[in-house]
Design a protein around this motif. Structure first.
Motif, PDB file in Angstrom:
ATOM      1  N   PHE A 105       0.822  -1.216   0.000  1.00  0.00           N
ATOM      2  CA  PHE A 105       0.000   0.000   0.000  1.00  0.00           C
ATOM      3  C   PHE A 105       0.855   1.263   0.000  1.00  0.00           C
ATOM      4  CE2 PHE A 105       0.065  -1.716   4.397  1.00  0.00           C
ATOM      5  CZ  PHE A 105       0.868  -0.752   4.991  1.00  0.00           C
ATOM      6  N   LEU A 106       2.173   1.112   0.057  1.00  0.00           N
ATOM      7  CA  LEU A 106       3.062   2.270   0.087  1.00  0.00           C
ATOM      8  C   LEU A 106       2.828   3.167  -1.130  1.00  0.00           C
ATOM      9  CD1 LEU A 106       5.369   3.725   1.506  1.00  0.00           C
ATOM     10  CD2 LEU A 106       6.977   2.249   0.284  1.00  0.00           C
ATOM     11  N   CYS A 112      -1.496   9.452  -2.994  1.00  0.00           N
ATOM     12  CA  CYS A 112      -2.418  10.361  -2.294  1.00  0.00           C
ATOM     13  C   CYS A 112      -1.703  11.571  -1.716  1.00  0.00           C
ATOM     14  CB  CYS A 112      -3.143   9.619  -1.172  1.00  0.00           C
ATOM     15  SG  CYS A 112      -4.266   8.347  -1.744  1.00  0.00           S
ATOM     16  N   ASP A 113      -0.394  11.681  -1.987  1.00  0.00           N
ATOM     17  CA  ASP A 113       0.414  12.805  -1.515  1.00  0.00           C
ATOM     18  C   ASP A 113       0.500  12.865   0.013  1.00  0.00           C
ATOM     19  OD1 ASP A 113       2.100  14.931  -2.238  1.00  0.00           O
ATOM     20  OD2 ASP A 113       0.561  16.405  -1.769  1.00  0.00           O
ATOM     21  N   LEU A 114       0.466  11.689   0.653  1.00  0.00           N
ATOM     22  CA  LEU A 114       0.590  11.627   2.110  1.00  0.00           C
ATOM     23  C   LEU A 114       2.062  11.541   2.518  1.00  0.00           C
ATOM     24  CD1 LEU A 114      -2.326   9.124   2.826  1.00  0.00           C
ATOM     25  CD2 LEU A 114      -2.357  11.609   3.041  1.00  0.00           C
ATOM     26  N   ILE A 115       2.867  10.908   1.662  1.00  0.00           N
ATOM     27  CA  ILE A 115       4.313  10.899   1.849  1.00  0.00           C
ATOM     28  C   ILE A 115       4.958  11.156   0.490  1.00  0.00           C
ATOM     29  CG2 ILE A 115       4.251   9.296   3.805  1.00  0.00           C
ATOM     30  CD1 ILE A 115       5.097   7.065   1.955  1.00  0.00           C
ATOM     31  N   GLY A 119      10.084   9.046   0.769  1.00  0.00           N
ATOM     32  CA  GLY A 119       9.723   8.592   2.103  1.00  0.00           C
ATOM     33  C   GLY A 119       9.606   9.645   3.179  1.00  0.00           C
ATOM     34  N   HIS A 120       9.565  10.921   2.811  1.00  0.00           N
ATOM     35  CA  HIS A 120       9.375  11.968   3.810  1.00  0.00           C
ATOM     36  C   HIS A 120       7.879  12.201   4.041  1.00  0.00           C
ATOM     37  CE1 HIS A 120      13.595  12.773   2.812  1.00  0.00           C
ATOM     38  NE2 HIS A 120      13.662  13.395   3.967  1.00  0.00           N
ATOM     39  N   GLU A 180      10.257  11.004   8.665  1.00  0.00           N
ATOM     40  CA  GLU A 180      10.426  10.052   7.578  1.00  0.00           C
ATOM     41  C   GLU A 180       9.608   8.803   7.870  1.00  0.00           C
ATOM     42  OE1 GLU A 180      14.502   9.291   6.755  1.00  0.00           O
ATOM     43  OE2 GLU A 180      15.000  11.396   6.359  1.00  0.00           O
ATOM     44  N   PHE A 181       9.198   8.109   6.814  1.00  0.00           N
ATOM     45  CA  PHE A 181       8.295   6.977   6.929  1.00  0.00           C
ATOM     46  C   PHE A 181       9.007   5.676   7.315  1.00  0.00           C
ATOM     47  CE2 PHE A 181       5.742   3.546   4.891  1.00  0.00           C
ATOM     48  CZ  PHE A 181       4.568   3.712   5.607  1.00  0.00           C
TER      49      PHE A 181
END
Length: 258
Positions: A105-106, A112-115, A119-120, A180-181
């Protein structure tokens, strides 16, 4: 009215392997930083199948277990309902998907512009969501009660792995969030590996044999939580053996800052 089965329950704290945050000092410190600990309770129980009855449903086992005095004590569940007529006997329990073998799901989180692609976390204005202050788009999205998103398929959102990501990323009321993710991703994978049972098929592929149940998804039943909150989380992972079930519980009650 059909009688409930009498379950023989054994607490497995001494026999089980350590959870990842018990083995790794770094993981424990991160869970404390995110304010997941000390609220998080992960406990394992062995349940003998009465009369080796293979027809006994896993959801039925979970329903009975959350009323078992030993389980109530070890998880720290309410010993009696706060509101009349509201207890563990009528709690909603729903089965989740548990088939993910990768963090597939990454790509949706990036789409969706969530990260960002590297990975930030995407920042946003501070917002208080039912007692948890968020400063980035991913935590804002996951902290809301409704995480449906037209860009993320429902079968992804219904995966247990996605639910664990939600626990890890949102954290508690005093969470010190990451920029960071990567740390979130690694913690989620470690938690998942600890809880589910992975089996190799004859063709060399792998499958998840565990069945996962979400207990009181709305977080409002005072028979299983001490206070109502959209941030309450409660899951049961059932792994079936020849003569017993091994049940891993993940219980994360919301604890307010004030």
């Amino acid at each position: 009215m059909e009688e409930s089965p009498i379950l023989e329950v054994t607490y497995k704290a001494e026999q089980r392997n350590q959870w990842f945050f018990e083995k790794s000092r770094k993981s424990k410190e991160l869970f404390q930083k995110w304010n997941i600990l000390p609220a998080l309770k992960m406990e394992q129980f062995q349940v003998a199948i009465p009369g080796n009855d293979k027809t006994l449903g896993k959801k039925e086992v979970v329903s009975e277990l959350i009323q078992n005095p030993m389980v109530v004590e070890k998880l720290g569940l309410p010993t009696s309902p706060v509101n009349d007529g509201e207890d563990a006997h009528n709690v909603d329990i729903f089965q989740l998907r548990c088939s993910a073998i990768t963090m597939n799901f990454l790509e949706y989180l990036i789409e969706c512009d969530l990260i960002t692609d590297d990975g930030h976390m995407r920042g946003c204005m501070d917002e208080d969501i039912d007692g948890i202050v968020v400063q980035d788009k991913l935590r804002k999205y996951l902290a809301h009660a409704d995480v449906s998103n037209s860009s993320i398929p429902n079968d992804v959102i219904e995966e247990f792995l996605f639910h664990l990501l939600r626990i890890v990323v949102v954290g508690g009321a005093m969470c010190q969030a990451e920029y960071e993710f990567t740390e979130y991703m690694e913690a989620t994978k470690s938690m998942y590996k600890d809880l589910v049972r992975i089996r190799r098929k004859s063709d060399g592929g792998i499958i998840i044999s565990s069945k996962v149940f979400h207990v009181d998804p709305n977080g409002r039943n005072m028979g299983v939580f001490h206070r109502e909150s959209v941030h309450n989380r409660f899951y049961a992972v059932v792994n079936e053996g020849k003569e017993e079930f091994i049940v891993n519980f993940v219980y994360v009650p919301y604890i307010p800052f004030w």
